[in-house]
Design a protein around this motif. Sequence first.
Motif: not given
Length: 193
Positions: A112-124
């Motif tokens: 979950l952390f890996t997926i959410m880290a990718a989504l956080a970067q995409m959002e940024h």
Amino acid sequence: MTKLIGYARVSTRPQSTDRQEADLLAAGVRRDDLYVDQGVSGARVSRPKFDRALDALEVGDTLVITTLDRLGRSTQNMLDFAQSLRDRGAGLRVLNLGGGNVDTSTPMGSMLFTIMAALAQMEHDIKRERILDSVSKRRAAGKNLGGRPQRVTDSQIRSAIHLVEGGDPAAQAARDLGMSRATFYRRSRALSD
């Protein structure tokens, strides 16, 4: 004995970490184990209190943050950081990730952390792209981009130029306008161009 080490951060001084601190304390972090960076960007490599929080971590301890963006901006950096914690025998717990806690010491939490880290970067990245697009459109339309408003008007500069041409010292004219002599000269040249 294992501890929870809390970390909170805001990017600018006027912002408050009160909500983050309350969430971390409610999650079981002791006040003595809470580290707060005030006015420090997540893009910076060195963050004084963050570095101290990491120094405080021992084997079995867990670093607790409220949201993923408190760690950084890049997916790769976040993943490397989570791995470095695992290598040290420490865990990472994100309180508000997907509506619940995520603990990277478990396989599911790590995924979950890996997926959410990718989504956080995409959002940024999307947010940054929108800002750059907005700035370029405003610039092309000749609109004001903001910034600090000039305190001294062009009319005031012209009046001061006339005084200087009449024999008054430029340093005195600049002082009367509340600016340095260099700024006065720069603004004077800009008006004559």
